[in-house]
Design a protein around this motif. Structure first.
Motif, PDB file in Angstrom:
ATOM      1  N   GLY A  38      14.032   2.739   2.616  1.00  0.00           N
ATOM      2  CA  GLY A  38      13.660   3.852   1.711  1.00  0.00           C
ATOM      3  C   GLY A  38      12.416   3.607   1.140  1.00  0.00           C
ATOM      4  N   GLY A  39      11.429   3.154   2.093  1.00  0.00           N
ATOM      5  CA  GLY A  39      10.051   3.189   1.654  1.00  0.00           C
ATOM      6  C   GLY A  39       9.907   1.811   0.608  1.00  0.00           C
ATOM      7  N   LEU A  40      10.908   0.897   0.584  1.00  0.00           N
ATOM      8  CA  LEU A  40      10.569  -0.304  -0.413  1.00  0.00           C
ATOM      9  C   LEU A  40      10.864  -1.571   0.430  1.00  0.00           C
ATOM     10  CD1 LEU A  40      13.134   1.046  -3.089  1.00  0.00           C
ATOM     11  CD2 LEU A  40      10.457   0.934  -3.350  1.00  0.00           C
ATOM     12  N   ALA A  41       9.455  -2.352   0.523  1.00  0.00           N
ATOM     13  CA  ALA A  41       9.494  -3.293   1.310  1.00  0.00           C
ATOM     14  C   ALA A  41       9.833  -4.542   0.700  1.00  0.00           C
ATOM     15  CB  ALA A  41       7.853  -3.552   1.877  1.00  0.00           C
ATOM     16  N   THR A  42      10.408  -5.302   1.738  1.00  0.00           N
ATOM     17  CA  THR A  42      10.804  -6.822   1.349  1.00  0.00           C
ATOM     18  C   THR A  42      10.025  -7.699   2.246  1.00  0.00           C
ATOM     19  OG1 THR A  42      13.116  -6.447   0.416  1.00  0.00           O
ATOM     20  CG2 THR A  42      12.664  -8.629   1.108  1.00  0.00           C
ATOM     21  N   GLU A  82       6.534  10.354  -1.371  1.00  0.00           N
ATOM     22  CA  GLU A  82       5.873  11.033  -0.171  1.00  0.00           C
ATOM     23  C   GLU A  82       6.953  11.722   0.492  1.00  0.00           C
ATOM     24  OE1 GLU A  82       2.604  10.253   1.007  1.00  0.00           O
ATOM     25  OE2 GLU A  82       2.202   8.349   0.541  1.00  0.00           O
ATOM     26  N   THR A  83       6.787  12.703   1.471  1.00  0.00           N
ATOM     27  CA  THR A  83       7.972  13.250   2.133  1.00  0.00           C
ATOM     28  C   THR A  83       8.421  12.430   3.080  1.00  0.00           C
ATOM     29  OG1 THR A  83       6.263  13.977   3.682  1.00  0.00           O
ATOM     30  CG2 THR A  83       6.640  15.540   1.990  1.00  0.00           C
ATOM     31  N   HIS A  84       7.702  11.230   3.618  1.00  0.00           N
ATOM     32  CA  HIS A  84       8.630  10.473   4.287  1.00  0.00           C
ATOM     33  C   HIS A  84       7.879   9.077   4.426  1.00  0.00           C
ATOM     34  CE1 HIS A  84       5.080  11.173   7.142  1.00  0.00           C
ATOM     35  NE2 HIS A  84       5.341  10.213   7.686  1.00  0.00           N
ATOM     36  N   TYR A  85       8.719   8.312   4.697  1.00  0.00           N
ATOM     37  CA  TYR A  85       8.114   6.747   4.650  1.00  0.00           C
ATOM     38  C   TYR A  85       8.205   6.138   6.140  1.00  0.00           C
ATOM     39  CZ  TYR A  85       8.729   7.470  -0.357  1.00  0.00           C
ATOM     40  OH  TYR A  85       8.529   8.290  -1.402  1.00  0.00           O
ATOM     41  N   ASP A  86       7.392   5.307   6.456  1.00  0.00           N
ATOM     42  CA  ASP A  86       7.206   4.762   7.896  1.00  0.00           C
ATOM     43  C   ASP A  86       6.783   3.258   7.833  1.00  0.00           C
ATOM     44  OD1 ASP A  86       6.782   4.250  10.289  1.00  0.00           O
ATOM     45  OD2 ASP A  86       4.976   5.752  10.583  1.00  0.00           O
ATOM     46  N   ALA A  87       7.998   2.510   7.870  1.00  0.00           N
ATOM     47  CA  ALA A  87       7.816   1.224   7.940  1.00  0.00           C
ATOM     48  C   ALA A  87       6.743   0.607   6.874  1.00  0.00           C
ATOM     49  CB  ALA A  87       7.514   0.400   9.314  1.00  0.00           C
ATOM     50  N   LEU A  88       5.727  -0.488   7.294  1.00  0.00           N
ATOM     51  CA  LEU A  88       4.897  -0.894   6.280  1.00  0.00           C
ATOM     52  C   LEU A  88       3.565   0.100   6.439  1.00  0.00           C
ATOM     53  CD1 LEU A  88       4.485  -4.831   6.788  1.00  0.00           C
ATOM     54  CD2 LEU A  88       5.532  -3.452   5.090  1.00  0.00           C
ATOM     55  N   VAL A 134     -13.560   0.424  -3.652  1.00  0.00           N
ATOM     56  CA  VAL A 134     -13.143   0.113  -2.407  1.00  0.00           C
ATOM     57  C   VAL A 134     -11.657  -0.341  -2.462  1.00  0.00           C
ATOM     58  CG1 VAL A 134     -13.668  -1.628  -0.475  1.00  0.00           C
ATOM     59  CG2 VAL A 134     -15.487  -1.102  -2.291  1.00  0.00           C
ATOM     60  N   ALA A 135     -10.672   0.164  -1.806  1.00  0.00           N
ATOM     61  CA  ALA A 135      -9.385  -0.125  -1.884  1.00  0.00           C
ATOM     62  C   ALA A 135      -8.868  -0.677  -0.531  1.00  0.00           C
ATOM     63  CB  ALA A 135      -8.559   1.175  -2.304  1.00  0.00           C
ATOM     64  N   PHE A 136      -8.019  -1.699  -0.539  1.00  0.00           N
ATOM     65  CA  PHE A 136      -7.115  -2.003   0.599  1.00  0.00           C
ATOM     66  C   PHE A 136      -5.595  -2.047   0.285  1.00  0.00           C
ATOM     67  CE2 PHE A 136     -11.301  -4.878  -0.317  1.00  0.00           C
ATOM     68  CZ  PHE A 136     -11.859  -4.448   0.829  1.00  0.00           C
ATOM     69  N   GLY A 137      -5.166  -1.467   1.284  1.00  0.00           N
ATOM     70  CA  GLY A 137      -3.584  -1.419   1.433  1.00  0.00           C
ATOM     71  C   GLY A 137      -3.064  -2.680   2.019  1.00  0.00           C
ATOM     72  N   LEU A 138      -2.379  -3.458   1.209  1.00  0.00           N
ATOM     73  CA  LEU A 138      -2.374  -4.958   1.872  1.00  0.00           C
ATOM     74  C   LEU A 138      -1.257  -4.877   2.879  1.00  0.00           C
ATOM     75  CD1 LEU A 138      -2.529  -6.857  -1.551  1.00  0.00           C
ATOM     76  CD2 LEU A 138      -4.330  -6.629   0.087  1.00  0.00           C
ATOM     77  N   GLU A 139      -0.106  -4.059   2.687  1.00  0.00           N
ATOM     78  CA  GLU A 139       1.040  -4.063   3.620  1.00  0.00           C
ATOM     79  C   GLU A 139       0.429  -3.213   4.776  1.00  0.00           C
ATOM     80  OE1 GLU A 139       1.158  -3.029   0.489  1.00  0.00           O
ATOM     81  OE2 GLU A 139       2.921  -4.278  -0.207  1.00  0.00           O
ATOM     82  N   ARG A 140      -0.507  -2.587   4.708  1.00  0.00           N
ATOM     83  CA  ARG A 140      -0.750  -1.760   5.883  1.00  0.00           C
ATOM     84  C   ARG A 140      -1.817  -2.653   6.799  1.00  0.00           C
ATOM     85  NH1 ARG A 140      -2.653   4.429   4.305  1.00  0.00           N
ATOM     86  NH2 ARG A 140      -0.532   5.225   3.884  1.00  0.00           N
TER      87      ARG A 140
END
Lengths: 293, 81
Positions: A21-25, A147-153, A261-267
């Motif tokens: 559901g878009g929530l990462a562990t 978001e309209t959809h979530y996709d893994a990390l 400057v932004a970094f998306g860590l999970e990405r």
């Protein structure tokens, strides 16, 4: 279990992060990789003299109004509310156990979950005049976007964003962004992660010709895009919008310019894992090696 | 002089974007000074079309057409400075 790496042999170490559901562990391996990436980013922040600051985990709706947040991003907003005094006893005694709580049981929402880490930087500086040159801050926040959809990390409801922000004159902010453009490009090249720099355009404007025109007229955002669609970092120039709204001034009395400057860590974890196919520990070694002078 | 009226209406519209200004230098960069921003731009195109009576096709314009009042006047109202 080898004596040199006693932790990595546990059953949790190599598990794929779950992202229901878009929530990462994230397990120990992914966390170590994230900490290593953070070491690189905070090292860069220290090099440019950015102060490390932690801001509150929730934002006030009244503060977000000051930034036109709900006008610009109504679709992303996620709000915080409590159970009403009337509804609370019903839940305390067992009550309904539905997957979502009805709006009628909730108080009005005066808090919002942050959707980007840097809003708090500008709100915190509100009313200040920066007499000692540009002000730089780094912070990390758990950010939330509906978001309209979530996709893994790759696309999460809740994710970690590290930012390095510059508040100052137009030239100071543009220099900050240019410095990081080079720094990140050089680092990714050394790391061997193929990434394109793309101008990101305003999501409110659809026509394709119009989009190109908009990108040229309002170049406010550039993204580091992996695999054609995954933005793992971005350079954002806000002009003097936040300076005006938050009454932050430079030494000459003019509204300050801002950029981040932004970094998306999970990405980053997602891109590194899918590109190199190494274990998280091997990736962490690679990330460190590329960062060494 | 409907063209002049139309152009004045465009100036008036731009001034509403920055209530702190009473006039706009015709060579001031509208984008740099946030008189035109990405959110307001679509509406601005609509105002321009309404005042010129002509549809603006994205294929036929360039960023520089929108950067200053002088460039807007030249491009969309067919006037020199």
């Amino acid at each position: 279990m080898s004596p040199s790496s006693p932790v990595s042999a546990g059953p949790e170490a190599g598990r794929t992060p779950s992202t229901r559901g878009g929530l990462a562990t994230l397990g120990p391996g992914a966390l170590r990789l994230r900490a290593t990436l953070e070491g690189v980013f905070t090292g860069w922040a220290a090099e440019v003299g950015a102060d490390a600051v932690q801001y509150p985990p929730l934002m006030r709706v009244e503060d977000l109004h000051r930034l036109d947040y709900f006008q610009n991003f109504p679709q992303l907003a996620i709000l915080g509310a409590a159970l009403t005094e009337e509804a609370a006893p019903e839940y305390a005694t067992g009550g309904p156990r539905e997957a979502s709580l009805p709006a009628g049981h909730l108080t009005e929402a005066s808090y919002a979950l942050p959707s980007a880490a840097c809003y708090n930087v500008y709100l915190d500086l509100a009313g200040r005049t920066l007499t000692e040159g540009p002000h730089k801050v780094t912070t990390v926040a758990t950010c939330f976007r509906r978001e309209t959809h979530y996709d893994a990390l790759r696309r999460l409801l809740g994710f970690s964003m590290r930012e390095i922000v510059c508040v100052g004159t137009k030239d100071e902010v543009l220099a900050h962004l240019e410095l990081f453009r080079k720094k990140i490009t050089g680092y990714l090249s050394e790391l061997g992660l193929p990434v394109e720099i793309e101008a990101a355009t305003d999501p409110f404007f659809d026509a394709s010709a119009g989009r190109a025109l908009m990108a040229q007229l309002f170049p406010v955002k550039e993204e580091f895009v992996f695999d054609g669609s995954l933005a793992i970092g971005s350079l954002n120039f806000h002009r003097n919008f936040f300076g005006e709204r938050c009454e932050i001034r430079t030494a000459d009395g003019e509204p300050a310019f801002t950029g981040c400057v932004a970094f998306g860590l999970e990405r980053w974890i997602s891109a590194l894992t899918s590109h190199f196919g190494l274990t998280e520990d091997e990736l962490a070694d690679r990330v460190l090696a590329a960062g060494r002078p | 002089m409907s063209t002049v009226t139309g152009f004045d209406a465009v100036i008036q519209y731009l001034l509403t974007k920055r209530p702190d200004l009473t006039s706009i230098d015709p060579d001031l960069d509208l984008v740099e000074n946030r008189i035109l921003d990405s959110l307001g731009f679509v509406n601005f195109l609509y105002v321009l079309e309404e005042q010129t009576g002509e549809e603006i096709l994205m294929e036929n314009v360039t960023p520089s057409d929108f950067r200053t009042i002088n460039s807007i006047r030249k491009r969309f109202f067919h006037e020199s400075e």
